[in-house]
Design a protein around this motif. Structure first.
Motif, PDB file in Angstrom:
ATOM      1  N   TYR A  81       0.858  -1.188   0.000  1.00  0.00           N
ATOM      2  CA  TYR A  81       0.000   0.000   0.000  1.00  0.00           C
ATOM      3  C   TYR A  81       0.892   1.236   0.000  1.00  0.00           C
TER       4      TYR A  81
ATOM      5  N   MET B  31       1.160   4.641   0.779  1.00  0.00           N
ATOM      6  CA  MET B  31       0.462   5.636   1.586  1.00  0.00           C
ATOM      7  C   MET B  31       0.551   7.011   0.939  1.00  0.00           C
ATOM      8  N   ASP B  32       1.732   7.338   0.415  1.00  0.00           N
ATOM      9  CA  ASP B  32       1.962   8.529  -0.394  1.00  0.00           C
ATOM     10  C   ASP B  32       3.241   8.275  -1.168  1.00  0.00           C
TER      11      ASP B  32
ATOM     12  N   TYR C 161       7.614  -1.502   6.778  1.00  0.00           N
ATOM     13  CA  TYR C 161       7.275  -0.084   6.601  1.00  0.00           C
ATOM     14  C   TYR C 161       8.557   0.609   6.172  1.00  0.00           C
TER      15      TYR C 161
END
Length: 810
Positions: free
Chosen positions: A324, A326-327, A382
């Motif tokens: 994913y 996120m930005d 992350y």
């Protein structure tokens, strides 16, 4: 004491997170910035690649960065001078901007990239990359540029990869060493955790973009063996969807089928790979001879086992990932792996016993041996990037791995002069591993870089083993209490590392160190033995990389260690044959290895040449050795090995013309090995290997290839292994717009079966093993590629635990 170390570890992890999250005080004096837009829609292009070059040197990028969601890129901390910025994005053409920096901020303006329609219509993306590239710390083999890779397995591709050698059975060495680690997209996976050879045989080349080989790992990596690291980078083309289905089969009983698919919806990307295969009732014969030095003490003068074997096995490996975005600077990835399988070996043998002063006897010996090794793992990454320099990065990674290693045996010895012996053995091992890791990469002005991180590995292993026996089929099985127990083993490894790199003109210096603190606790339910150890290691790592014209020279020194795996530690006694037993050693210590190397690499046109001279030393190697106790041969492991070695490796990869490529890899290793506990057991000599691969494209659709090689194992102080020779030819044809590829191959066509002979010599006995296995093979493979191909930028890395000693055959 243990709790203090754990507390300090997590304090260090917290401080690292705080440092990474805080704004960096980057100097902004000299900068270049600009914007990138789609020339047709005028919309900003996120994730475009901006590469910064000195104006007179477009071969080596000074910096690189991704554009933000607004299409902006920026380079900071620049010296004055003239620069060229090359801007690119998948499915768009490139653009160059030349700009001068004289002090302060330089505006490169807005660059408009035009869409390239050709890349959106088919499934082939053209690449300008050479087949082999080199960086300061690694060699890159661009698999996408190899026309035969689509229908090959990873093990076939590794035969062409610089500094990697693969023998005819698929056993791998890196830079002449068998201690190495295989990563998938920068992370360790369950797929390669147990039997890396079988996993690579089934891993399809169709999904591989490139293979990176690191022969001198920095302090960032776990204190693994000295050979290096193989990082397999797979395709992440996830705008739209794409995938492939591949199948492979041979006439000698080996088959596999695998498929992969990638897709993206908005900011969510999904990638899945699964493969399965194996063999059914692959035949073979065996002949094993034991000759004791003192026949009277052993009770026999010769013991011979001869008969047949058939093997059936199944393996499967899978990997799934959801990412994913996120930005433009933050990415979260979740992934999981499944792997393992099972195998079954059936033996039917005659046992002939010859005695000094009695008639020979002949008995019958049958075995049904089944092994299971399922493994699963889950993890999360992350990763945070920083605008202005894609080299700057902070990451946190979590991983849990859960595996089993189970073996079950039924055997019968129909003895001529003593009671028959029926045996049922079972050993069920559970392995759990939890990892938390954090890393921070900070590029500094003037070509400097600082990397640091912390890591914790918590391992939980257990083995529940039972042995049952009876003397006739009419009796009930009775438990053998001396070989029935429950063994638990906990190992915690806490580590921290830091490396500092500085570039002076054309020379890069990398200094690093890694500190590891290890605790061990082990026990038996019966109370026979308890283990409790703590030890720490500070492992230095130094590398100097310089350029002399087109030649790159790399000098390095490092210390590495390897801890014993549960395979080496498991005390279960494999006693199905009372004259030949084996077991692990729960008292094993980690082995420490010193390594010094010098490497020269040169790329001239489309030819890469590499040469490496290295030397290594260890005085507490974990080795498997045999001894004689009465009439029984006993095999176990111990820290009794001492080795001095010198290794010379050479590699040539050349694209002779647009249609013909050639690669030659090889090494020669001289080693002197000895048993520290028995001075009479020592040996010295040469081992080595070579691989030759060539590919010729007759036209855009039809390709032919050939290969040949040999492998001779390094010397050991007890055993001598056979020379292994292999060769083969193949051809492939593409059709239906290059979506379907059909390939056929013929391997080792001059010899139907091959005999493998191993000789083990000790002061007390000599053991000779001869195995006959199918050798000549005909293969057929089919690969179907589907979907639209455009590339996604992935920032994930994953967890890699590199410190465990591999079990034989992995």
């Amino acid at each position: 004491m243990k709790q203090i170390v754990i507390n300090r570890f997590f304090v260090a992890l917290f401080l690292l997170c705080c440092v990474a999250a805080s704004p960096a005080a980057d100097a902004q004096k000299n900068t270049i910035s600009g914007f990138v837009r789609d020339s047709m829609t005028q919309k900003p292009l996120a994730y475009a690649t901006a590469e910064l070059f000195q104006h007179n040197d477009l071969a080596h990028a000074v910096r690189s960065a991704f554009t933000s969601d607004q299409g902006r890129y920026v380079f900071t901390n620049l010296d004055t001078g003239r620069y060229t910025v090359i801007l690119s994005h998948t499915s768009f053409g490139e653009k160059q901007v030349t700009i001068a920096v004289s002090g302060g901020a330089a505006d490169a303006g807005t660059a408009l990239l035009a869409p390239s329609a050709a890349t959106l219509q088919g499934v082939v993306v053209r690449s300008r990359k050479p087949l082999v590239e080199q960086a300061d710390d690694k060699i890159v083999f661009n698999v996408e540029n190899d026309p035969t890779a689509k229908t090959e397995s990873a093990i076939d591709i590794l035969r062409k990869t610089p500094y990697v050698s693969v023998d005819g059975d698929g056993n791998i060495q890196v830079n002449g060493q068998s201690n190495f680690k295989v990563l998938l997209n920068g992370r360790e996976t369950a797929m390669f955790a147990q039997n890396v050879k079988e996993a690579l045989k089934g891993f399809p080349g169709a999904v591989i973009v490139k293979i990176e080989v690191i022969t001198t790992p920095s302090a960032k990596y776990d204190a693994e063996g000295i050979g290096g690291i193989i990082n397999i980078v797979t395709k992440k083309k996830v705008v739209g969807y794409n995938g492939s289905i591949n199948t492979y089969s041979t006439n000698i009983g080996s088959h596999n089928l695998n498929a992969n698919v990638s897709a993206k919806l908005g900011k969510v990307g999904v990638s899945i790979y699964y493969g399965a295969g194996g063999g059914h009732k692959i035949p073979g014969t065996s002949l094993m001879t034991y000759v004791p030095t003192d026949a009277n003490a052993a009770g026999y003068s010769r013991r011979t086992l001869t008969g047949s074997r058939n093997m059936t096995n199944f393996w499967n490996y899978g990997n799934g990932e959801v990412s994913y975005e996120m930005d433009s600077l933050n990415t979260l990835s979740l992934y999981g792996n499944i792997s393992g399988g099972h195998n079954r070996n059936k033996y039917a043998q005659d046992i002939r016993m010859e005695y000094p002063s009695a008639p020979d006897t002949v008995g019958r010996y049958t075995q049904d041996n089944r092994n299971e090794y399922p493994t699963t793992s889950i993890g999360a990454d992350y990763i945070r990037k920083f605008s202005g320099n894609k080299e700057k990065e902070f990451s946190i990674r979590l991983n849990g791995e859960f595996g089993e290693t189970n073996s079950f045996l039924n055997s019968l010895q129909d003895n001529a002069v003593s009671n028959d012996r029926y045996v049922q053995n079972s050993s069920e091992s559970i392995n759990k591993q939890y990892t938390v890791q954090s890393d921070y990469v900070l590029p500094l002005p003037k070509g400097r870089k600082l990397e640091s991180g912390v890591k914790a590995i918590l391992r939980r292993a257990s083995s529940d083993f039972t042995s049952r026996e009876r003397a006739s089929a009419s009796e009930d099985f009775k438990t053998n209490a001396t070989n029935t127990d429950y063994f638990s083993y906990d190992q915690n490894v806490y580590s921290a590392y830091s490396t500092y790199a500085i570039k002076v003109n054309k020379t890069t210096f990398r200094l690093g160190g890694r500190y590891e603190y290890t605790t061990l606790d082990g026990s038996f339910t019966s109370g026979k033995t308890t283990l409790s150890q703590t030890y720490s290691n500070l492992l230095p790592n130094v590398q100097v990389n310089t350029k002399l014209g087109k030649t790159t020279l790399v000098f390095s020194y490092g210390q590495r260690l390897q801890r014993p795996s549960i395979y080496n530690l498991n005390p279960f006694v494999n006693n199905n044959d009372l004259k030949n037993i084996s077991y692990g050693n729960p008292d094993l210590q980690p082995q420490l290895i010193h390594n010094l190397s010098a490497q020269a690499r040169v790329t001239k046109g489309k030819t890469f040449i590499g040469l490496t001279l290295s030397t290594s030393y260890s005085d507490n190697m974990i080795v498997q050795y045999a001894r004689m106790e009465g009439s029984t041969v006993v095999t176990t492991s111990g820290n009794i090995g001492k080795e001095k070695a010198v290794n010379l490796s050479g590699n040539v990869n050349a694209r002779i013309n647009a249609d013909w490529s050639l690669s030659v890899n090889g090494n020669v290793r001289w080693s002197q090995v000895s048993n520290r506990m028995a001075a009479s057991e020592s040996a010295s000599g040469l081992g080595g290997n070579a691989n030759l691969n060539t590919t010729y494209s007759m036209n855009k659709r039809f390709t032919i290839d050939g290969y040949a090689g040999f492998y001779q194992s390094p010397v050991t102080f007890q055993s001598k292994y056979p020379l292994n020779v292999w060769y083969g030819i193949g051809a492939g044809y593409k059709m239906f717009g290059d979506k379907l590829t059909i390939s056929a191959g013929l391997a080792n066509f001059l010899q139907k079966n091959r005999v493998y002979k191993t000789v083990t010599t000790t002061p007390a006995f000599q053991y000779i093993s001869r195995s006959t296995l199918p050798n000549r093979g005909i293969s057929l493979s089919v690969s179907w590629t589907f979907g639209k191909l455009t590339e996604n930028v992935s920032k994930k890395k994953g967890v890699s635990n590199d410190d465990l000693l591999k079990s034989p055959g992995s």
